[in-house]
Structure formats: C-alpha cells, structure tokens
Design an enzyme around this catalytic site. Sequence first.
Site, mmCIF file in Angstrom:
data_model
loop_
_atom_site.group_PDB
_atom_site.id
_atom_site.type_symbol
_atom_site.label_atom_id
_atom_site.label_comp_id
_atom_site.label_asym_id
_atom_site.label_seq_id
_atom_site.Cartn_x
_atom_site.Cartn_y
_atom_site.Cartn_z
ATOM 1 N N LYS A 23 -0.611 0.917 3.701
ATOM 2 C CA LYS A 23 -1.296 0.729 4.962
ATOM 3 C C LYS A 23 -0.985 -0.386 5.808
ATOM 4 O O LYS A 23 -0.578 -1.327 6.168
ATOM 5 C CB LYS A 23 -2.650 1.088 5.030
ATOM 6 C CG LYS A 23 -3.441 0.561 6.843
ATOM 7 C CD LYS A 23 -4.520 1.733 6.987
ATOM 8 C CE LYS A 23 -5.865 0.029 5.678
ATOM 9 N NZ LYS A 23 -5.917 -0.785 7.168
ATOM 10 N N ASN A 24 -1.636 -1.715 4.435
ATOM 11 C CA ASN A 24 -1.726 -3.145 4.349
ATOM 12 C C ASN A 24 -0.186 -3.644 4.695
ATOM 13 O O ASN A 24 -0.162 -4.467 4.714
ATOM 14 C CB ASN A 24 -2.735 -3.934 3.977
ATOM 15 C CG ASN A 24 -4.136 -3.344 3.867
ATOM 16 O OD1 ASN A 24 -4.459 -3.295 5.486
ATOM 17 N ND2 ASN A 24 -4.925 -3.626 2.947
ATOM 18 N N CYS A 119 -12.835 -2.786 11.622
ATOM 19 C CA CYS A 119 -13.841 -2.314 10.726
ATOM 20 C C CYS A 119 -14.605 -3.497 11.404
ATOM 21 O O CYS A 119 -15.039 -4.486 11.260
ATOM 22 C CB CYS A 119 -13.580 -2.182 9.396
ATOM 23 S SG CYS A 119 -12.584 -0.470 9.249
ATOM 24 N N ARG A 124 -14.375 -11.878 10.496
ATOM 25 C CA ARG A 124 -12.853 -12.291 10.081
ATOM 26 C C ARG A 124 -11.876 -13.266 11.233
ATOM 27 O O ARG A 124 -11.152 -12.498 12.043
ATOM 28 C CB ARG A 124 -11.759 -11.351 10.193
ATOM 29 C CG ARG A 124 -12.681 -10.192 9.002
ATOM 30 C CD ARG A 124 -11.290 -9.592 8.404
ATOM 31 N NE ARG A 124 -11.575 -7.661 9.321
ATOM 32 C CZ ARG A 124 -11.225 -6.824 8.953
ATOM 33 N NH1 ARG A 124 -10.144 -7.194 7.322
ATOM 34 N NH2 ARG A 124 -10.975 -6.047 9.840
ATOM 35 N N ASP A 309 -10.822 -3.993 -0.973
ATOM 36 C CA ASP A 309 -10.789 -3.292 -0.486
ATOM 37 C C ASP A 309 -11.592 -2.311 -1.366
ATOM 38 O O ASP A 309 -11.237 -0.711 -1.188
ATOM 39 C CB ASP A 309 -10.035 -2.964 -0.229
ATOM 40 C CG ASP A 309 -9.353 -3.599 1.938
ATOM 41 O OD1 ASP A 309 -10.453 -4.217 1.915
ATOM 42 O OD2 ASP A 309 -8.085 -3.469 1.684
ATOM 43 N N ARG A 401 -8.566 5.986 9.295
ATOM 44 C CA ARG A 401 -7.261 5.173 9.445
ATOM 45 C C ARG A 401 -6.624 4.315 8.051
ATOM 46 O O ARG A 401 -5.758 4.216 8.040
ATOM 47 C CB ARG A 401 -8.451 3.898 9.543
ATOM 48 C CG ARG A 401 -9.408 4.074 11.112
ATOM 49 C CD ARG A 401 -9.936 2.384 11.697
ATOM 50 N NE ARG A 401 -8.958 1.551 10.769
ATOM 51 C CZ ARG A 401 -10.035 0.585 10.917
ATOM 52 N NH1 ARG A 401 -10.958 0.387 9.821
ATOM 53 N NH2 ARG A 401 -8.526 -0.217 10.281
#
Length: 422
Positions: A23-24, A119, A124, A309, A401
């Site tokens: 995903k990232n 999220c 951030r 994560d 997600r």
Amino acid sequence: MAEKFIVTPCGALRGSIEIGGAKNAVLPVLAAALLTEQPCTLQNVPSLSDVESMRVLIESLGAKTRAAGEKGSITIDASDVTSLEASYELVGKLRASFLVMGPLLARFGQAKVPLPGGCAIGSRPVDLHLKGFAALGADIDHSHGFVTATANTLKGAKIYLDFPSVGATENIMMAAVLAEGQTVLENCAIEPEIVDLANFLNSIGGKIRGAGTDTIKIEGVPRLHSQNIKHSIIPDRIEAGTFMVAAAITRGDVTLTNVLADHVKPVTAKLKEVNVSVEESDDGIRVFCDTDTKAADLKTLPYPGFPTDMQAQFMSLLATAGGTSVITETVFENRFMQVGELKRMGAEIKIESRSAIIEGVKNLTGTQVAASDLRAGAALVLAALRAEGITEITGIHHIDRGYDRLDLQLNQLGADIKRIIE
C-alpha cells in the site's frame, strides 16, 4: 452501510499465504504517474480502499485509469490533466493524497491541495514537504484550508530534512525530478517504498541516485517518458509482518510467499526474541511457534528500525506473552489507540507518556471492540484470534484501507471470521 467482523477463535493458523503489493509503495507511484504524458502500467497493485481513493483522486484531476488485463494491473494515462486542484472531499479521505502536489507542481508549475486527512494517529504535519518545495523555488500560500504552490521554474537545491519523513522525501523527490539542475536531499527516509518510487521514476527517464540511503541525488530532466513501461509494486512488508504475528499469537505454522526477507528483518528479530521460530528459504518465510512466548521491549523507529505500522499488532502478541514488556512509540504521538480496546479484552496495559507497559496475561476474552485506525484494527483482529469466546469488531472500514480482505486471507489459514453487513 457499516460492516463488522465476528471472530470465533479456531486455534493455530496453518498454511501458506501470498503477500500482496505494498500500500505504502503503490500510493506514491500512482501520484508519480501524473508526471508523464505517456501511459504507464503498474503491476502487483493491491485491491485496497486507499488505492481506490488515490485512483479516484488522480482521475478527478483528468488522468484516466483502466484495468490492464492481468489481476492487479492498471494503466494510468495522465496525458490530459484538466485540473490542478485536488478536491477537499477526496483528500480528506486519504493522507497520501497530498503526494499529488509534487508531481503537479513539477509538471505544470502549480498545485492546490487541501490539508490532508487519514488515520487519527497524530498530526503528521506537511511542513517538511512545503519547505522542500520552497527550497526548489516554489511560492507557498496557505488560505482557507488549502495549500497552493506555484513556480515558473523549479531549480535544484540542497535540502536537509529535519526528520526523515517518508512522505516529504517522496513528494520532494517527485518535484525535483523535473527541476533544473541537481537536487541533493539529505537526512531523507530510506524505507523500501522510497527505493520503489525511485525505481519507477528512473524507469520513466528520471535520474535519481542514492535511494535507500540518507542522501538522494536527483539530476533534473526536461520531461519524462513512460511508453511501454511496466512497473511491479514491491510486496507489502507490513502485511507480511501482520501475518507473521498472526502465526505467532495463535501458536501456528504459516509460510509467507512473495515476501522480501530483508524488508521484515526488524519484525523477524523481535519475533525470535519472544520465542517464535522464523525460517527463511527460497519459497518464502516460515513462522511457527509451539511454545509460550516471552516478554520483550521494543521502540519504533524510522526504517530500518522497528516499524511504527507494526507496533499495534505486536502489542497484541506481547499482551499474551509471559512477563512485562515495554513498547515506546517515537514516530507518532497518538498511536496507542488500540490500548483501550485491548484492555476491554482483558489485556493489562498502562500508558506512560509515549510508552506502553504490558503485563502479559494467559488469556484474552472476546467482547465488542471498535477499530479506530488501520493498524489498531489489525491488532484487534489478531487479539481476537487468540481470545476465548467470540469477538465483534466494528469500524472495519479502517482495516480495508490497508488489507485486501484480511478476513478471507486469515480464513484460508484456518481462522473463523465472518464479515457482517449492518
């Protein structure tokens, strides 16, 4: 229409699971496709709600996307970008959507993007992104919740990041690839996803050296070309880590395929420390555990340290390990969202500033819990696999997600998870 998981414990997980694309990694590469007028094809693209959100966002800017035949492949054609302003509604769903700013600024000299959502795990801030754009010669304006960046010409510069931010490294790298002259990016992130983005940019004509180290050098080029380019997204190291912990917490025996062992070294090392066996082979990584696990301390750090994560998932494992463990979170200031729900399941956890002190218990108990964010949701699923009795988990849209039907994947290994539409 809300959905929830009903998890009934079924003992040890066993079998083999194939890890999907990261995903990232895919999100910045989708944004980077805006840099070129020619179509490019991405392979090993995971089917995730975050990926769909990014796809819809770049389409809203005028890019066209289509399935490219084989499963997990899409073609992006950004030859006719019609808007340089990202929609507030779309950006509010996905923090990574801010990554369209660098490509739009580089190719068109202007970008207008609302402050991002995502999220609720911390602020951030995007300050580092904007400082980088300014160093390249862009004018930055904040007004009415939007950030606008404009530049007649971007020019290479020496940029030092105050913190090795992954997003800032990616955004500045994408902006600099079309800037005049050389850009030197120091104290940058070294995550595998950075390397994957650099590889994609180089495949379409970029000149980037040093990705994967803390200094990246970028020689600007006049334009990028992507004709007949096919780029395969790297495997998801966080998905892999999650299944590794799933094997450990259920005292199971699971083999992971399509995984890069180097990318999960911090998780492997910590699993071995708590008494879990991990074996690497040509076929993948085997994780098995047939004994009690023991306590361990861990601190989250930027790569190659233990990934933030994976902190929540590992907390679920330590909650059932013998002894006292301490987890220190150094990356995000609000990433213990799972603690209250784990305590509802019988975990003994106390928060002190940025540390969580965990007294391992023999058994967790099933109850009703709610996922507050992506990784907290994964942690609750793992805890539910080990709990006595049935667990009901709401808020599973957060889990979708970042995991491609986590329920079905775990059920392939022997779990009993039902997805209920309310």
